[in-house]
Design a protein around this motif. Sequence first.
Motif, PDB file in Angstrom:
ATOM      1  N   ILE A   8       0.521  -1.168   0.105  1.00 50.47           N
ATOM      2  CA  ILE A   8      -0.168  -0.069   0.197  1.00 50.47           C
ATOM      3  C   ILE A   8       0.869   1.438   0.193  1.00 50.47           C
ATOM      4  CG2 ILE A   8      -1.921   1.077   1.622  1.00 50.47           C
ATOM      5  CD1 ILE A   8      -2.534  -0.905   2.588  1.00 50.47           C
ATOM      6  N   GLY A   9       0.792   1.776  -1.048  1.00 50.44           N
ATOM      7  CA  GLY A   9       2.183   2.971  -1.408  1.00 50.44           C
ATOM      8  C   GLY A   9       1.492   4.006  -0.640  1.00 50.44           C
ATOM      9  N   SER A  10       0.232   4.988   0.003  1.00 42.25           N
ATOM     10  CA  SER A  10       0.358   5.669   0.473  1.00 42.25           C
ATOM     11  C   SER A  10      -0.818   5.834   1.791  1.00 42.25           C
ATOM     12  CB  SER A  10      -1.551   6.220   0.362  1.00 42.25           C
ATOM     13  OG  SER A  10      -1.707   7.323   0.338  1.00 42.25           O
ATOM     14  N   THR A  11       0.222   6.422   2.968  1.00 47.37           N
ATOM     15  CA  THR A  11      -0.082   6.568   4.303  1.00 47.37           C
ATOM     16  C   THR A  11      -0.430   7.763   4.392  1.00 47.37           C
ATOM     17  OG1 THR A  11       2.557   8.102   4.595  1.00 47.37           O
ATOM     18  CG2 THR A  11       2.073   5.569   4.620  1.00 47.37           C
ATOM     19  N   ARG A  12      -1.511   8.571   3.601  1.00 48.21           N
ATOM     20  CA  ARG A  12      -2.607   9.871   4.285  1.00 48.21           C
ATOM     21  C   ARG A  12      -3.560   9.491   4.216  1.00 48.21           C
ATOM     22  NH1 ARG A  12      -6.869  11.711   1.273  1.00 48.21           N
ATOM     23  NH2 ARG A  12      -6.867  10.056   0.144  1.00 48.21           N
ATOM     24  N   PRO A  13      -4.099  10.459   5.698  1.00 46.86           N
ATOM     25  CA  PRO A  13      -5.442   9.754   6.453  1.00 46.86           C
ATOM     26  C   PRO A  13      -7.122  10.047   5.043  1.00 46.86           C
ATOM     27  CG  PRO A  13      -4.169  11.525   7.529  1.00 46.86           C
ATOM     28  CD  PRO A  13      -3.567  11.003   6.017  1.00 46.86           C
ATOM     29  N   GLY A  14      -7.533   9.386   4.952  1.00 47.90           N
ATOM     30  CA  GLY A  14      -8.407   9.508   4.681  1.00 47.90           C
ATOM     31  C   GLY A  14      -7.663   7.879   2.718  1.00 47.90           C
ATOM     32  N   ARG A  15      -7.387   7.784   3.180  1.00 45.53           N
ATOM     33  CA  ARG A  15      -6.563   6.551   2.250  1.00 45.53           C
ATOM     34  C   ARG A  15      -7.686   5.445   0.939  1.00 45.53           C
ATOM     35  NH1 ARG A  15      -2.180   3.130   4.006  1.00 45.53           N
ATOM     36  NH2 ARG A  15      -3.400   1.762   5.476  1.00 45.53           N
ATOM     37  N   LYS A  16      -6.970   5.431   0.406  1.00 39.73           N
ATOM     38  CA  LYS A  16      -8.125   4.908  -0.588  1.00 39.73           C
ATOM     39  C   LYS A  16      -7.345   3.434  -0.708  1.00 39.73           C
ATOM     40  CE  LYS A  16     -11.155   8.150  -2.746  1.00 39.73           C
ATOM     41  NZ  LYS A  16      -9.673   9.002  -1.957  1.00 39.73           N
ATOM     42  N   LEU A  48       8.564   4.912   8.593  1.00 39.20           N
ATOM     43  CA  LEU A  48       9.785   4.907   7.725  1.00 39.20           C
ATOM     44  C   LEU A  48      10.117   6.811   7.817  1.00 39.20           C
ATOM     45  CD1 LEU A  48      10.039   2.549   5.145  1.00 39.20           C
ATOM     46  CD2 LEU A  48      11.682   2.651   7.257  1.00 39.20           C
ATOM     47  N   PRO A  49      10.445   7.167   8.391  1.00 42.59           N
ATOM     48  CA  PRO A  49      11.165   9.027   8.402  1.00 42.59           C
ATOM     49  C   PRO A  49      11.398   9.315   6.892  1.00 42.59           C
ATOM     50  CG  PRO A  49      12.631   7.645   9.273  1.00 42.59           C
ATOM     51  CD  PRO A  49      11.776   6.474   9.747  1.00 42.59           C
ATOM     52  N   LEU A  50      11.773  10.557   6.227  1.00 46.50           N
ATOM     53  CA  LEU A  50      12.600  10.378   5.146  1.00 46.50           C
ATOM     54  C   LEU A  50      13.834   9.928   5.188  1.00 46.50           C
ATOM     55  CD1 LEU A  50      11.234  14.112   4.079  1.00 46.50           C
ATOM     56  CD2 LEU A  50      11.142  12.140   3.528  1.00 46.50           C
ATOM     57  N   ARG A  64      19.951   1.727  11.031  1.00 48.94           N
ATOM     58  CA  ARG A  64      18.731   2.087  11.279  1.00 48.94           C
ATOM     59  C   ARG A  64      17.521   0.552  11.925  1.00 48.94           C
ATOM     60  NH1 ARG A  64      19.467   6.940  12.682  1.00 48.94           N
ATOM     61  NH2 ARG A  64      21.380   8.703  11.112  1.00 48.94           N
ATOM     62  N   PRO A  65      17.241   0.801  13.042  1.00 45.05           N
ATOM     63  CA  PRO A  65      16.538  -0.233  13.305  1.00 45.05           C
ATOM     64  C   PRO A  65      15.291   0.087  11.909  1.00 45.05           C
ATOM     65  CG  PRO A  65      17.278   0.391  15.051  1.00 45.05           C
ATOM     66  CD  PRO A  65      18.024   1.611  14.022  1.00 45.05           C
ATOM     67  N   HIS A  66      14.885   0.835  12.230  1.00 43.58           N
ATOM     68  CA  HIS A  66      13.096   0.831  10.823  1.00 43.58           C
ATOM     69  C   HIS A  66      14.111   0.081   9.898  1.00 43.58           C
ATOM     70  CE1 HIS A  66      15.668   5.001  11.091  1.00 43.58           C
ATOM     71  NE2 HIS A  66      15.169   4.970   9.931  1.00 43.58           N
ATOM     72  N   THR A  67      15.719   1.370   9.378  1.00 42.28           N
ATOM     73  CA  THR A  67      15.605   0.448   7.755  1.00 42.28           C
ATOM     74  C   THR A  67      15.773  -1.249   8.185  1.00 42.28           C
ATOM     75  OG1 THR A  67      16.452   2.312   7.614  1.00 42.28           O
ATOM     76  CG2 THR A  67      17.644   0.641   6.166  1.00 42.28           C
ATOM     77  N   ARG A  68      16.088  -2.066   9.392  1.00 45.69           N
ATOM     78  CA  ARG A  68      16.644  -3.364   8.859  1.00 45.69           C
ATOM     79  C   ARG A  68      15.224  -3.773   8.549  1.00 45.69           C
ATOM     80  NH1 ARG A  68      20.893  -2.031  12.923  1.00 45.69           N
ATOM     81  NH2 ARG A  68      19.162  -3.059  13.906  1.00 45.69           N
ATOM     82  N   ARG A  69      13.945  -3.284   9.971  1.00 47.90           N
ATOM     83  CA  ARG A  69      12.830  -4.376   9.949  1.00 47.90           C
ATOM     84  C   ARG A  69      12.428  -4.069   8.595  1.00 47.90           C
ATOM     85  NH1 ARG A  69       7.157  -1.115  11.713  1.00 47.90           N
ATOM     86  NH2 ARG A  69       6.194  -2.942  12.287  1.00 47.90           N
ATOM     87  N   TRP A  70      12.009  -2.901   7.918  1.00 49.73           N
ATOM     88  CA  TRP A  70      11.781  -2.851   6.354  1.00 49.73           C
ATOM     89  C   TRP A  70      12.372  -4.238   5.347  1.00 49.73           C
ATOM     90  CZ3 TRP A  70       7.179  -2.046   3.609  1.00 49.73           C
ATOM     91  CH2 TRP A  70       7.923  -1.551   2.639  1.00 49.73           C
ATOM     92  N   ALA A  93       4.999  10.562  -1.784  1.00 51.92           N
ATOM     93  CA  ALA A  93       6.033  10.361  -1.379  1.00 51.92           C
ATOM     94  C   ALA A  93       6.354   9.869  -1.031  1.00 51.92           C
ATOM     95  CB  ALA A  93       6.384  11.936  -0.885  1.00 51.92           C
ATOM     96  N   SER A  94       5.656   8.384   0.178  1.00 52.54           N
ATOM     97  CA  SER A  94       5.596   8.026   1.074  1.00 52.54           C
ATOM     98  C   SER A  94       6.511   6.783   0.651  1.00 52.54           C
ATOM     99  CB  SER A  94       4.742   8.106   1.236  1.00 52.54           C
ATOM    100  OG  SER A  94       3.703   6.895   0.746  1.00 52.54           O
ATOM    101  N   LEU A  95       5.848   6.502  -0.667  1.00 50.75           N
ATOM    102  CA  LEU A  95       6.126   4.770  -1.704  1.00 50.75           C
ATOM    103  C   LEU A  95       7.547   5.516  -2.640  1.00 50.75           C
ATOM    104  CD1 LEU A  95       5.425   2.324  -2.935  1.00 50.75           C
ATOM    105  CD2 LEU A  95       4.244   3.922  -4.833  1.00 50.75           C
ATOM    106  N   THR A  96       7.796   6.279  -2.713  1.00 52.06           N
ATOM    107  CA  THR A  96       9.092   6.260  -3.310  1.00 52.06           C
ATOM    108  C   THR A  96      10.374   6.373  -2.205  1.00 52.06           C
ATOM    109  OG1 THR A  96       8.183   8.400  -4.753  1.00 52.06           O
ATOM    110  CG2 THR A  96      10.253   8.338  -4.360  1.00 52.06           C
ATOM    111  N   ASN A  97       9.946   7.022  -1.152  1.00 51.37           N
ATOM    112  CA  ASN A  97      11.212   7.062   0.244  1.00 51.37           C
ATOM    113  C   ASN A  97      11.428   5.614   1.012  1.00 51.37           C
ATOM    114  OD1 ASN A  97      12.475   8.565   2.751  1.00 51.37           O
ATOM    115  ND2 ASN A  97      10.811   7.387   3.480  1.00 51.37           N
ATOM    116  N   ALA A  98       9.960   4.971   1.290  1.00 51.81           N
ATOM    117  CA  ALA A  98      10.516   3.485   1.430  1.00 51.81           C
ATOM    118  C   ALA A  98      10.808   3.096   0.162  1.00 51.81           C
ATOM    119  CB  ALA A  98       8.482   2.514   1.184  1.00 51.81           C
ATOM    120  N   ILE A  99      10.367   3.055  -1.122  1.00 57.06           N
ATOM    121  CA  ILE A  99      11.168   2.030  -2.248  1.00 57.06           C
ATOM    122  C   ILE A  99      12.509   2.679  -2.085  1.00 57.06           C
ATOM    123  CG2 ILE A  99      11.924   2.209  -5.042  1.00 57.06           C
ATOM    124  CD1 ILE A  99       8.960   2.373  -4.943  1.00 57.06           C
TER     125      ILE A  99
END
Length: 193
Positions: A8-16, A48-50, A64-70, A93-99
């Motif tokens: 799921i690429g979006s983290t926006r509130p109200g996302r579909k 994931l932070p920026l 970083r722990p969040h990177t290792r978990r991802w 941006a959340s999807l591009t950042n995660a990639i």
Amino acid sequence: MIRIGIIIGSTRPGRKGDRVAAWVRDLAAEHAGDAADFEVVDLKDYALPLLDEAVPARVAPGGRPHTRRWAERIGSYDAFIVVTPEYNTAPPASLTNAIDYLHEEWGGKPVGYVGYGVFGAVMAVQKLRAQAGVLRMADIGPQVALSLREDFVSFTDFRPQELHVPEVHGLVDELLTWAEALAPLRAAAPATA
């Protein structure tokens, strides 16, 4: 068994995207039967932070722990279906950042796309396809393009047209074929995370 992550690429509130991903998962699992396991991967669960790794993932795995978990989660899959909206002709941006957090974890794996937006997120997916090539992913077939006007009631209540069911089935069939074909490439890849 082939393991497929539905991101799921979006983290926006109200996302579909969560409703679209659940629909894709259910259709895909029913169609593929015992040939594959489909799991939804929600970027919201990773917070994931920026990108905050000092060295690019292509040079060295993140520490970083969040990177290792991802990295551990993404590294566990053989293929992906990315569910993405389109914001200003681009993926979120959340999807591009995660990639961008990872590199080796993506390589040798096929990826298909389900986009939703006014015009089915066609331009956002085009940008993701370019990124997939750089990451040595096998970018497969046509996307499933869901229209906010035709597949959502009042632009919010997800009610996909029946014509999209065979599109999802075709995407799954091609994804499984590519995942099997690329298995030797994944097996030869260096260990990650």
